[in-house]
Design a protein around this motif. Structure first.
Motif, PDB file in Angstrom:
ATOM      1  N   MET A   1      34.141  43.404  34.498  1.00  0.00           N
ATOM      2  CA  MET A   1      35.159  43.252  35.515  1.00  0.00           C
ATOM      3  C   MET A   1      34.532  42.815  36.836  1.00  0.00           C
ATOM      4  O   MET A   1      35.089  41.953  37.521  1.00  0.00           O
ATOM      5  CB  MET A   1      35.929  44.560  35.677  1.00  0.00           C
ATOM      6  N   ALA A   2      33.405  43.392  37.180  1.00  0.00           N
ATOM      7  CA  ALA A   2      32.728  43.014  38.428  1.00  0.00           C
ATOM      8  C   ALA A   2      32.288  41.554  38.384  1.00  0.00           C
ATOM      9  O   ALA A   2      32.445  40.823  39.368  1.00  0.00           O
ATOM     10  CB  ALA A   2      31.539  43.933  38.681  1.00  0.00           C
ATOM     11  N   ALA A   3      31.759  41.129  37.257  1.00  0.00           N
ATOM     12  CA  ALA A   3      31.355  39.728  37.124  1.00  0.00           C
ATOM     13  C   ALA A   3      32.571  38.820  37.242  1.00  0.00           C
ATOM     14  O   ALA A   3      32.506  37.756  37.878  1.00  0.00           O
ATOM     15  CB  ALA A   3      30.653  39.510  35.789  1.00  0.00           C
ATOM     16  N   GLY A   4      33.678  39.230  36.653  1.00  0.00           N
ATOM     17  CA  GLY A   4      34.907  38.453  36.759  1.00  0.00           C
ATOM     18  C   GLY A   4      35.376  38.329  38.194  1.00  0.00           C
ATOM     19  O   GLY A   4      35.823  37.267  38.621  1.00  0.00           O
ATOM     20  N   LEU A   5      35.277  39.427  38.956  1.00  0.00           N
ATOM     21  CA  LEU A   5      35.651  39.369  40.366  1.00  0.00           C
ATOM     22  C   LEU A   5      34.800  38.335  41.104  1.00  0.00           C
ATOM     23  O   LEU A   5      35.317  37.554  41.900  1.00  0.00           O
ATOM     24  CB  LEU A   5      35.475  40.738  41.025  1.00  0.00           C
ATOM     25  N   GLY A   6      33.504  38.352  40.827  1.00  0.00           N
ATOM     26  CA  GLY A   6      32.621  37.390  41.475  1.00  0.00           C
ATOM     27  C   GLY A   6      32.957  35.958  41.094  1.00  0.00           C
ATOM     28  O   GLY A   6      32.940  35.066  41.953  1.00  0.00           O
ATOM     29  N   GLY A  22      37.879  37.630  32.823  1.00  0.00           N
ATOM     30  CA  GLY A  22      36.952  38.767  32.895  1.00  0.00           C
ATOM     31  C   GLY A  22      37.567  39.981  33.567  1.00  0.00           C
ATOM     32  O   GLY A  22      37.421  41.113  33.088  1.00  0.00           O
ATOM     33  N   VAL A  23      38.281  39.762  34.657  1.00  0.00           N
ATOM     34  CA  VAL A  23      38.935  40.875  35.347  1.00  0.00           C
ATOM     35  C   VAL A  23      40.002  41.492  34.450  1.00  0.00           C
ATOM     36  O   VAL A  23      40.104  42.721  34.341  1.00  0.00           O
ATOM     37  CB  VAL A  23      39.547  40.409  36.688  1.00  0.00           C
ATOM     38  N   THR A  24      40.789  40.652  33.799  1.00  0.00           N
ATOM     39  CA  THR A  24      41.874  41.147  32.942  1.00  0.00           C
ATOM     40  C   THR A  24      41.327  41.945  31.764  1.00  0.00           C
ATOM     41  O   THR A  24      41.804  43.055  31.485  1.00  0.00           O
ATOM     42  CB  THR A  24      42.731  39.970  32.436  1.00  0.00           C
ATOM     43  N   VAL A  25      40.335  41.406  31.078  1.00  0.00           N
ATOM     44  CA  VAL A  25      39.742  42.117  29.938  1.00  0.00           C
ATOM     45  C   VAL A  25      39.097  43.424  30.406  1.00  0.00           C
ATOM     46  O   VAL A  25      39.296  44.485  29.798  1.00  0.00           O
ATOM     47  CB  VAL A  25      38.715  41.218  29.208  1.00  0.00           C
ATOM     48  N   GLY A  26      38.354  43.365  31.493  1.00  0.00           N
ATOM     49  CA  GLY A  26      37.717  44.570  32.018  1.00  0.00           C
ATOM     50  C   GLY A  26      38.723  45.636  32.397  1.00  0.00           C
ATOM     51  O   GLY A  26      38.532  46.827  32.125  1.00  0.00           O
ATOM     52  N   PHE A  27      39.827  45.225  33.028  1.00  0.00           N
ATOM     53  CA  PHE A  27      40.841  46.185  33.423  1.00  0.00           C
ATOM     54  C   PHE A  27      41.457  46.867  32.209  1.00  0.00           C
ATOM     55  O   PHE A  27      41.581  48.094  32.170  1.00  0.00           O
ATOM     56  CB  PHE A  27      41.945  45.510  34.246  1.00  0.00           C
ATOM     57  N   PHE A  28      41.849  46.096  31.200  1.00  0.00           N
ATOM     58  CA  PHE A  28      42.514  46.704  30.048  1.00  0.00           C
ATOM     59  C   PHE A  28      41.558  47.548  29.207  1.00  0.00           C
ATOM     60  O   PHE A  28      41.972  48.549  28.617  1.00  0.00           O
ATOM     61  CB  PHE A  28      43.251  45.652  29.220  1.00  0.00           C
ATOM     62  N   VAL A  29      40.291  47.188  29.160  1.00  0.00           N
ATOM     63  CA  VAL A  29      39.311  48.036  28.480  1.00  0.00           C
ATOM     64  C   VAL A  29      39.165  49.361  29.227  1.00  0.00           C
ATOM     65  O   VAL A  29      39.180  50.442  28.618  1.00  0.00           O
ATOM     66  CB  VAL A  29      37.949  47.312  28.343  1.00  0.00           C
TER      67      VAL A  29
END
Length: 106
Positions: A1-6, A22-29
Motif C-alpha cells: 500500500m505504501a509503494a502504491g501511494l508513492g 497497489g493502494v486498493t489491493v493493500g487496503f482490502f488485504v
C-alpha cells in the motif's frame, strides 16, 4: 500500500494506475486481516465484536474520507498522499501492538 501511494505521485499514467491498484489491493488485504483478527481476538460475543469493528470501519472511513477533502483543498494530491501515509503508519503501529499482544497471550 505504501509503494502504491508513492506511485500515485508519478506524472506518467501507467505509474498512477499501478499506484491506485497497489493502494486498493493493500487496503482490502489489510481490511480482510483486521476483520479476521477481530474474530480471533474476541474472547466472547464475537458477533458484537465484529459489529463494533464494522461500526468503527464505516465511521472512520466517513470521517477520515471527509478529512481527506481538507488535505486536498489545502495541499492538493501530495497532501492527500501524506495524509494517507500517516494513516497507514498508524494502522501499522496498531497492528504491531495487537500482534505483539496476541503473541504474549498465546
Amino acid at each position: 500500500m505504501a509503494a502504491g501511494l508513492g506511485l500515485t505521485l508519478l506524472p506518467a499514467l501507467p505509474g498512477l494506475i499501478a499506484g491506485v491498484v497497489g493502494v486498493t489491493v493493500g487496503f482490502f488485504v489489510a481490511h480482510a486481516v483486521a476483520s479476521g483478527w477481530v474474530g480471533r481476538m474476541a474472547a466472547g460475543a464475537k458477533g458484537h465484536a465484529a459489529s463494533l469493528y464494522l461500526l468503527a470501519y464505516y465511521l472512520g472511513s466517513s470521517c477520515l474520507g471527509s478529512a481527506g477533502g481538507l488535505f486536498w483543498t489545502h495541499g492538493g494530491w501530495p497532501a492527500v498522499v501524506a495524509f494517507n501515509a500517516g494513516l497507514l503508519a498508524l494502522a501499522l503501529v496498531a497492528a504491531g501492538l495487537l500482534w505483539h499482544r496476541e503473541r504474549r497471550a498465546g
